[in-house]
Scaffold this motif. Structure first.
Motif, PDB file in Angstrom:
ATOM      1  N   ARG A 453       0.340  -0.965 -12.261  1.00 43.54           N
ATOM      2  CA  ARG A 453       0.886  -2.418 -13.284  1.00 43.54           C
ATOM      3  C   ARG A 453       1.523  -2.780 -12.710  1.00 43.54           C
ATOM      4  N   GLY A 454       1.057  -4.653 -12.526  1.00 43.59           N
ATOM      5  CA  GLY A 454       2.269  -5.675 -12.206  1.00 43.59           C
ATOM      6  C   GLY A 454       3.025  -5.227 -10.734  1.00 43.59           C
ATOM      7  N   LEU A 455       2.584  -4.589  -9.999  1.00 43.03           N
ATOM      8  CA  LEU A 455       3.052  -4.395  -8.411  1.00 43.03           C
ATOM      9  C   LEU A 455       2.662  -6.192  -7.770  1.00 43.03           C
ATOM     10  N   ASP A 456       3.801  -6.323  -6.708  1.00 43.24           N
ATOM     11  CA  ASP A 456       2.819  -7.533  -6.534  1.00 43.24           C
ATOM     12  C   ASP A 456       1.488  -7.377  -5.199  1.00 43.24           C
ATOM     13  N   PHE A 457       1.119  -5.939  -5.327  1.00 40.29           N
ATOM     14  CA  PHE A 457      -0.050  -5.991  -4.425  1.00 40.29           C
ATOM     15  C   PHE A 457      -0.779  -4.808  -4.721  1.00 40.29           C
ATOM     16  N   GLU A 458      -1.746  -5.008  -4.061  1.00 38.31           N
ATOM     17  CA  GLU A 458      -3.026  -4.058  -4.350  1.00 38.31           C
ATOM     18  C   GLU A 458      -2.331  -2.159  -3.976  1.00 38.31           C
ATOM     19  N   VAL A 459      -2.772  -1.275  -4.734  1.00 36.75           N
ATOM     20  CA  VAL A 459      -2.950  -0.376  -3.734  1.00 36.75           C
ATOM     21  C   VAL A 459      -4.506   0.796  -3.845  1.00 36.75           C
TER      22      VAL A 459
END
Ligand code: SF4
Ligand code: SF4
Length: 738
Positions: A453-459
């Protein structure tokens, strides 16, 4: 022959006859004892590689030379011992004739030259070894590496070597003095110098030769009467013990644990037969024959003890003393076992009273003692000893004769856990959590992905149907533990930044089973591992990057035992590659000094020492130009105990989930060493080390013993700061404790 020669010859012949008879009897006895162990068919494959490894480790002294002065001295003594055997043989020719020497080669100048100088260096070597033993004697240096060793045996062996070497020079000296010496002064200057100081007494050669034979044979008689005298027997047993080590290629017996075996194959619990299959080790004869050979070979040198984190922090565990206890017990119990005594797997006695009538009372009493138990029940290994081990592998790494301590310790744990349910109670919570929730903390399994959550990219998820190159194995700590989650986010961010195509299992991941296996619960390990292998295979995973060295070790070295074959690397290895190939570029140098703590399961268990140092080196020197490949790891401040001799953080072997009630805390000992470097950043490559050292630093800060700006940080977080300084602490803020 004069009277001196006649007496000398008779004495030499008699003492030799007695020694040979006793030595043959001793070898047969030791063989019988070692054969009491269970079969171990895996030790016989790849004999060519085994032979090379044995020759390299013995004649190359590859392990001993790590202790450079002691190793070099021991090398000369070992070579002198082998050559000495020739010289002892020669003494039988000298005892009857002042000019006697070995037939054929004994008159060659080359023979005289080689034996002369090996004798000189052997003499110097043995004096160094005696000096080391004296300097480290227990009475002088507290918990020395020789504490608990049978010191008289060590001195006896060393003084015999010294005396025999001196006799050799006296024989030659008397031969020089009486004109019967075959070799020129240029080849044998020491012998000629000794000869110049001796009288021309023809009986001197015979007398010195007889003394040399009597001393040598007294040594042989003494060791024949003491079959547990490892300091002497290792001269013969080291060769087979190294030959039959677990890894024919010579790598230390670390990494994967030996699986439990059934009919020569890893035991499958679904097909286990309690009447036939052995669940761990409850009796000394349930170790394999290689285990019993291990115990017989211990030289009592104490190198393992000196490196053991448990021993060094005041715990009752010493790997040396553990091995010696098992050895002494095996040999004391052997008469009972050889008479047919012993219990089958159900605990039933196998021999009748009549069959055991001839067994001595000491052996019968020894057979009554439990293998694991406290002093109140006469146990051989105290439970506190067994549970103090962190499985760090320092003992195995250091042992010059390749004893496999960790496997033996875990074998005893397996019986205690799976059959006796006897282990530190606090670890029971961890095992229940593993069975019920699939992670040791008991966190809700559906929160495994919360770190994204909150990362600036999709995993990407591995079950999304999209292709990916690497499966990023997050691990339980990386998914649930607050500090480790920051590492996880840092790794993911760096992989994304470098354009690595990766995916995660997300909520489909469960614990690899490492803590269950190390505590001895092979059953739970197998449950978890089989589930993970199924998931990984279904997702078509080929390459895995893991940020936890325990996961890295289990996935890479142990899942193969269950049908999971993957190419597994640690995140520091991948990050090092990404920096070296320019896919990640550190731009902001890390100030204040950086030191690195080697995680045991990355370093000693898997020999990954350089990549994390390269990553840290690049971060320390960021912006100062590309370092040469020879200096990529430069800029670090090393702790005195680093790389192969790194000191455990105290969390391995499932110790993370046990109280540390005895002695000094291992993490505090390590943190003090790290703080003494003066570095402001203590970098780690393992979430367990992160927790242990983080807690240690927090405690030191609270007591005012550490600067408030000292931080414990994962290597990935250090690199992220150097690569994306604009993100500031939010990118992967380090924390120094909870
Ligand atoms: S594995 Fe580590 S803690 Fe265990 S006995 Fe060996 S050195 Fe000591
Ligand atoms: S290092 Fe090996 S040989 Fe030396 S005391 Fe330890 S177990 Fe024995």
């Amino acid at each position: 022959m004069g009277p001196v020669q006649i007496v000398a010859t008779v004495v030499a012949a008699l003492v030799t006859a007695v020694a040979v008879v006793l030595a043959v009897r001793a070898v047969l006895k030791m063989t019988e004892v070692i054969r009491l162990g269970r079969p171990d068919p895996e030790r016989f494959g790849d004999q060519g590689a085994r032979t090379v490894t044995m020759l390299r480790e013995t004649f190359g002294h590859t392990r001993m030379l790590k202790w450079s002065v002691a190793g070099a001295a021991h090398w000369f003594v070992m070579i002198a011992f082998i050559v000495l055997s020739l010289l002892v043989l020669e003494a039988y020719f000298e005892v009857g004739s002042a000019a006697g020497h070995l037939p054929l080669i004994g008159g060659w100048a080359a023979y005289g030259f080689v034996t002369e100088w090996l004798g000189v260096f052997g003499l110097l070597g043995i004096l160094v070894l005696i000096g080391i033993r004296l300097a480290n004697r227990p009475a002088r240096s507290g918990r020395s590496r020789f504490t608990g060793s049978t010191m008289w045996q060590g001195y006896f062996v060393e003084y015999v070597v010294l005396a025999v070497l001196i006799c050799g020079f006296l024989i030659r000296g008397f031969q020089v003095a009486t004109g019967g010496f075959a070799h020129p002064a240029w080849a044998t200057p020491v012998s000629h110098a000794v000869g110049a100081a001796l009288p021309a007494w023809s009986g001197g050669v015979s007398a010195a030769a007889a003394i040399k034979i009597v001393i040598s044979m007294t040594w042989l008689i003494t060791i024949a009467l003491n079959v547990t005298m490892g300091v002497a027997w290792h001269r013969f047993l080291a060769f087979p013990n190294i030959f039959f080590k677990r890894n024919p290629s010579g790598a230390p017996s670390l990494g994967a644990l030996r699986p439990m075996m059934s009919d020569g194959k890893p035991l499958d619990f679904e097909e286990a037969d309690p009447e036939k299959d052995q669940f761990g080790v409850a009796q000394v004869e349930q170790f394999t024959w290689k285990g019993l050979l291990d115990f017989s070979t211990c030289t009592e040198c104490g190198r393992c003890q000196s490196q053991c984190p448990a021993w060094n922090t005041g715990k009752p565990l010493s790997p040396k003393l553990l091995v010696l206890s098992l050895r002494d017990h095996a040999y004391a119990k052997a008469p009972y076992l050889l008479a047919g005594g012993g219990k089958d797997l159900t605990g039933e006695e196998q021999a009748t009273r009549e069959q055991l009538a001839g067994v001595n009372v000491l052996a019968l009493a020894e057979a009554e003692r439990p293998l694991v138990g406290g002093a109140d029940v006469g146990g051989i290994i105290d439970p506190d000893v067994l549970w103090s081990c962190t499985t760090c592998g320092a003992c195995v790494e250091q042992c010059p004769v390749d004893i496999e301590h960790v496997d033996h310790i875990v074998d005893m744990r397996r019986y205690q856990v799976m059959i006796e349910s006897s282990f530190p109670s606090e670890a029971g919570v961890m095992l229940r959590n593993l069975e019920n929730k699939g992670n040791p903390w008991g966190a809700p399994p559906n929160t495994r992905e919360d770190w994204t959550r909150g990362l600036d990219f999709e995993v990407k998820r591995a079950d999304s149907g999209e292709d990916f190159e690497y499966l990023f194995w997050v691990g339980c700590a990386g998914a649930f533990e607050d500090r480790a989650k920051k590492t996880t986010r840092a790794v993911a961010t760096l992989l994304h930044e470098a354009g690595v195509d990766f995916a995660i299992l997300g909520n489909g991941e469960t614990c690899t089973g490492d803590p269950a296996r190390r505590i001895g619960n092979e059953f739970v390990f197998q449950l978890l591992a089989q589930q993970n292998v199924e998931t990984l295979n279904e997702a078509g995973v080929k390459k895995i990057v893991a940020s936890c060295p325990h996961c890295f070790n289990t996935l890479g070295n142990e899942y193969g035992q269950l049908g999971g074959q993957y190419e597994v690397i640690h995140h520091t290895q991948l990050l090092s590659h990404l920096v070296a190939t320019g896919r990640l570029t550190p731009v902001q140098p890390i100030d204040g000094g950086v030191t690195y703590h080697d995680p045991c399961y990355l370093g000693r268990h898997n020999q990954v020492y350089t990549p994390p140092r390269e990553v840290l080196g690049s971060a320390v020197r960021a912006g100062s130009g590309a370092p040469s490949s020879a200096d990529r790891a430069g800029g670090l401040v090393e702790m005195p105990r680093n790389s192969e001799r790194s000191f455990c953080c105290g969390a391995g072997g499932a110790r993370m989930w046990m109280e540390e009630r005895i002695g000094k805390r291992i993490n505090v000992e390590r943190v003090e060493e790290a703080l003494a470097t003066g570095a402001k950043t203590i970098a780690v490559g393992c979430p367990f080390c992160f927790t242990m050292l983080g807690d240690g630093v927090t405690g030191k800060k609270a007591s005012g013993a550490a600067d408030q700006d000292v931080e414990v940080v994962d290597v990935a977080s250090v690199l992220l700061r150097a690569v994306r300084p604009e993100d500031g602490p939010a990118a992967a803020a380090p924390v120094s404790g909870s």
